[in-house]
Motif scaffolding. Structure first.
Motif, PDB file in Angstrom:
ATOM      1  N   LEU A   1      40.718  45.493  59.517  1.00 51.61           N
ATOM      2  CA  LEU A   1      41.060  44.194  58.941  1.00 51.61           C
ATOM      3  C   LEU A   1      40.202  43.933  57.711  1.00 51.61           C
ATOM      4  O   LEU A   1      38.994  44.219  57.707  1.00 51.61           O
ATOM      5  CB  LEU A   1      40.861  43.073  59.962  1.00 51.61           C
ATOM      6  N   LEU A   2      40.824  43.385  56.691  1.00 58.56           N
ATOM      7  CA  LEU A   2      40.127  42.890  55.507  1.00 58.56           C
ATOM      8  C   LEU A   2      40.381  41.392  55.426  1.00 58.56           C
ATOM      9  O   LEU A   2      41.536  40.953  55.328  1.00 58.56           O
ATOM     10  CB  LEU A   2      40.623  43.580  54.238  1.00 58.56           C
ATOM     11  N   TYR A   3      39.282  40.617  55.481  1.00 55.40           N
ATOM     12  CA  TYR A   3      39.403  39.153  55.441  1.00 55.40           C
ATOM     13  C   TYR A   3      38.725  38.632  54.184  1.00 55.40           C
ATOM     14  O   TYR A   3      37.572  38.975  53.894  1.00 55.40           O
ATOM     15  CB  TYR A   3      38.757  38.531  56.678  1.00 55.40           C
ATOM     16  N   VAL A   4      39.446  37.790  53.444  1.00 53.24           N
ATOM     17  CA  VAL A   4      38.943  37.205  52.199  1.00 53.24           C
ATOM     18  C   VAL A   4      39.153  35.706  52.259  1.00 53.24           C
ATOM     19  O   VAL A   4      40.228  35.224  52.650  1.00 53.24           O
ATOM     20  CB  VAL A   4      39.677  37.797  50.973  1.00 53.24           C
ATOM     21  N   ASN A   5      38.128  34.954  51.857  1.00 53.10           N
ATOM     22  CA  ASN A   5      38.210  33.489  51.803  1.00 53.10           C
ATOM     23  C   ASN A   5      37.561  33.041  50.495  1.00 53.10           C
ATOM     24  O   ASN A   5      36.346  33.138  50.326  1.00 53.10           O
ATOM     25  CB  ASN A   5      37.496  32.871  53.000  1.00 53.10           C
ATOM     26  N   GLY A   6      38.373  32.574  49.555  1.00 51.64           N
ATOM     27  CA  GLY A   6      37.811  32.231  48.250  1.00 51.64           C
ATOM     28  C   GLY A   6      38.660  31.246  47.475  1.00 51.64           C
ATOM     29  O   GLY A   6      39.649  30.702  47.977  1.00 51.64           O
ATOM     30  N   ASP A   7      38.265  31.033  46.214  1.00 51.86           N
ATOM     31  CA  ASP A   7      38.918  30.068  45.328  1.00 51.86           C
ATOM     32  C   ASP A   7      39.595  30.791  44.176  1.00 51.86           C
ATOM     33  O   ASP A   7      39.042  31.731  43.608  1.00 51.86           O
ATOM     34  CB  ASP A   7      37.895  29.079  44.752  1.00 51.86           C
ATOM     35  N   LEU A   8      40.775  30.318  43.820  1.00 51.10           N
ATOM     36  CA  LEU A   8      41.469  30.817  42.636  1.00 51.10           C
ATOM     37  C   LEU A   8      40.976  29.998  41.445  1.00 51.10           C
ATOM     38  O   LEU A   8      41.410  28.866  41.233  1.00 51.10           O
ATOM     39  CB  LEU A   8      42.986  30.691  42.798  1.00 51.10           C
ATOM     40  N   LYS A   9      40.043  30.565  40.678  1.00 52.57           N
ATOM     41  CA  LYS A   9      39.361  29.837  39.613  1.00 52.57           C
ATOM     42  C   LYS A   9      39.979  30.141  38.247  1.00 52.57           C
ATOM     43  O   LYS A   9      40.405  31.259  37.973  1.00 52.57           O
ATOM     44  CB  LYS A   9      37.880  30.223  39.585  1.00 52.57           C
ATOM     45  N   LEU A  10      39.971  29.127  37.408  1.00 52.13           N
ATOM     46  CA  LEU A  10      40.464  29.269  36.036  1.00 52.13           C
ATOM     47  C   LEU A  10      39.360  29.845  35.154  1.00 52.13           C
ATOM     48  O   LEU A  10      38.209  29.410  35.220  1.00 52.13           O
ATOM     49  CB  LEU A  10      40.909  27.917  35.489  1.00 52.13           C
ATOM     50  N   GLN A  11      39.728  30.820  34.317  1.00 55.36           N
ATOM     51  CA  GLN A  11      38.803  31.399  33.349  1.00 55.36           C
ATOM     52  C   GLN A  11      39.338  31.140  31.943  1.00 55.36           C
ATOM     53  O   GLN A  11      40.490  31.433  31.651  1.00 55.36           O
ATOM     54  CB  GLN A  11      38.643  32.904  33.564  1.00 55.36           C
ATOM     55  N   GLN A  12      38.457  30.585  31.073  1.00 52.57           N
ATOM     56  CA  GLN A  12      38.848  30.280  29.704  1.00 52.57           C
ATOM     57  C   GLN A  12      37.920  30.980  28.720  1.00 52.57           C
ATOM     58  O   GLN A  12      36.706  30.840  28.811  1.00 52.57           O
ATOM     59  CB  GLN A  12      38.773  28.769  29.440  1.00 52.57           C
ATOM     60  N   ARG A  13      38.518  31.710  27.775  1.00 50.95           N
ATOM     61  CA  ARG A  13      37.760  32.243  26.654  1.00 50.95           C
ATOM     62  C   ARG A  13      37.934  31.377  25.419  1.00 50.95           C
ATOM     63  O   ARG A  13      37.203  31.535  24.443  1.00 50.95           O
ATOM     64  CB  ARG A  13      38.209  33.676  26.341  1.00 50.95           C
ATOM     65  N   GLN A  14      38.896  30.501  25.428  1.00 47.16           N
ATOM     66  CA  GLN A  14      39.123  29.563  24.339  1.00 47.16           C
ATOM     67  C   GLN A  14      39.623  28.250  24.922  1.00 47.16           C
ATOM     68  O   GLN A  14      40.248  28.237  25.991  1.00 47.16           O
ATOM     69  CB  GLN A  14      40.122  30.110  23.307  1.00 47.16           C
ATOM     70  N   PRO A  15      39.345  27.132  24.268  1.00 56.04           N
ATOM     71  CA  PRO A  15      39.784  25.839  24.802  1.00 56.04           C
ATOM     72  C   PRO A  15      41.284  25.649  24.659  1.00 56.04           C
ATOM     73  O   PRO A  15      41.925  26.253  23.788  1.00 56.04           O
ATOM     74  CB  PRO A  15      39.010  24.828  23.940  1.00 56.04           C
ATOM     75  N   LEU A  16      41.831  24.812  25.513  1.00 55.26           N
ATOM     76  CA  LEU A  16      43.237  24.449  25.416  1.00 55.26           C
ATOM     77  C   LEU A  16      43.414  23.353  24.374  1.00 55.26           C
ATOM     78  O   LEU A  16      42.453  22.706  23.950  1.00 55.26           O
ATOM     79  CB  LEU A  16      43.754  23.971  26.770  1.00 55.26           C
ATOM     80  N   SER A  17      44.644  23.130  23.986  1.00 53.04           N
ATOM     81  CA  SER A  17      44.944  22.047  23.049  1.00 53.04           C
ATOM     82  C   SER A  17      44.947  20.717  23.794  1.00 53.04           C
ATOM     83  O   SER A  17      45.078  20.674  25.025  1.00 53.04           O
ATOM     84  CB  SER A  17      46.296  22.292  22.391  1.00 53.04           C
TER      85      SER A  17
END
Length: 309
Positions: free
Chosen positions: A168-184
């Motif tokens: 078994l492989l168990y993973v518990n985590g967060d789907l995080k946003l990564q930004q290299r440049q800002p949004l408009s």
């Protein structure tokens, strides 16, 4: 007889002069020194224009039921694989192994947006097969709406390997946003609203993990699955499936964006006026001293208020 004050009021004096005089030149210099230096001071202090700003937003995340799984079943590099892309499955031949998959997305705070996903994949194995490593890609749609409307197709990548065969492989985590440049700060941004995996391609290179991850990492905005450490369990019973279990949360994100014109002006005005008030006070005292003491010749004219009977 004692004398006492019964009333007092300030007297208003107007200091007049012609245009081509030293007093006029002095006044122009004072005006320039009053309003221009505060602008230079605030600009040079690196606090005049706000180039970047942030805000919090709960993203709208939905699982797209796009899956690519590769499991190494021997130390010699033998593998089994499966995906939701039929073109890839056609290329796998004998390495194709169809698992059982269950997905549940939950909106725990009842705000109309999913907060987490529970994913479970059970991979059937032969009695002679063991799992030593796993590569798993899950496809999501990811949207933001508070400032600009930003829509993209993203992924969560899960990978783990061990010298010991696992059950078994168990993973518990967060789907995080990564930004290299800002949004408009406004508008519609769909530049990354394309599938991470080109499932319509009949070529094996389109499903190569190196190409998929390499192309994905070139994005200026992406998501990454962040978890402390996976749990790898051993001791799989004969004829039992290998299980991948994952809990993926969609947390509130701090979004970096470029402020609009009026937002920059709002903060620039506050910076400018806070310094301008000091200059106004100083040069007002200078003008009072110069004109009251006739340092520069002017004509002092008292202003008499007219009272109506």
């Amino acid at each position: 007889m004692a004398i006492y004050e019964v009333y007092s009021h300030p007297a208003l004096l107007r200091y007049k002069t012609s245009i081509c005089t030293k007093a006029t030149l002095f006044l122009l210099i004072v005006l320039g020194l009053t309003y221009i230096p505060p602008l230079l001071v605030t600009y040079k202090s690196q606090g005049f224009w706000i180039k970047l700003s942030t805000y919090e937003e709960q993203p709208v995340v939905k699982f797209q039921y796009q899956i690519l799984m590769i499991a190494t079943t021997s130390i010699n590099g033998d593998y089994v694989a499966w995906s939701t892309f039929q073109n890839l499955n056609n290329l796998l031949g004998d390495s194709l192994r169809i698992p059982s998959v269950s997905v549940m997305e939950e909106d725990k705070n009842q705000d109309g947006k999913y907060d987490q996903m529970t994913f479970k994949l059970q991979l059937p194995l032969q009695s002679t097969e063991q799992v030593y490593s796993v590569n798993l890609i899950l496809g999501f749609s990811y949207s933001l709406f508070r400032m600009s409307t930003f829509v993209m197709q993203s992924m969560a990548y899960i990978q783990h390997s061990s010298p010991l065969p696992g059950s078994l492989l168990y993973v518990n985590g967060d789907l995080k946003l990564q930004q290299r440049q800002p949004l408009s700060h406004r508008g519609l941004d769909t530049r990354y609203n394309v599938s991470v995996i080109n499932g319509s391609s009949p070529f094996a290179s389109a499903y190569d993990l190196t190409n998929i991850i390499g192309n994905y990492q070139e994005r200026n905005v992406s998501t990454v699955l962040s978890w402390p450490s996976p749990l790898w369990m051993t001791g799989r019973a004969a004829n039992s499936p290998f299980v991948i279990s994952a809990v993926i949360r969609y947390p509130v994100e701090i979004i970096t964006y470029q402020p609009g014109f009026w937002e920059m002006i709002k903060f620039a005005w506050i910076q400018y006026v806070s310094v301008l008030l000091i200059f106004l006070w100083v040069f007002e005292r200078i003008k009072i001293f110069v004109f009251q003491n006739q340092v520069l010749p002017t004509v002092a004219v008292p202003v008499v208020k007219q009272h109506q009977s």
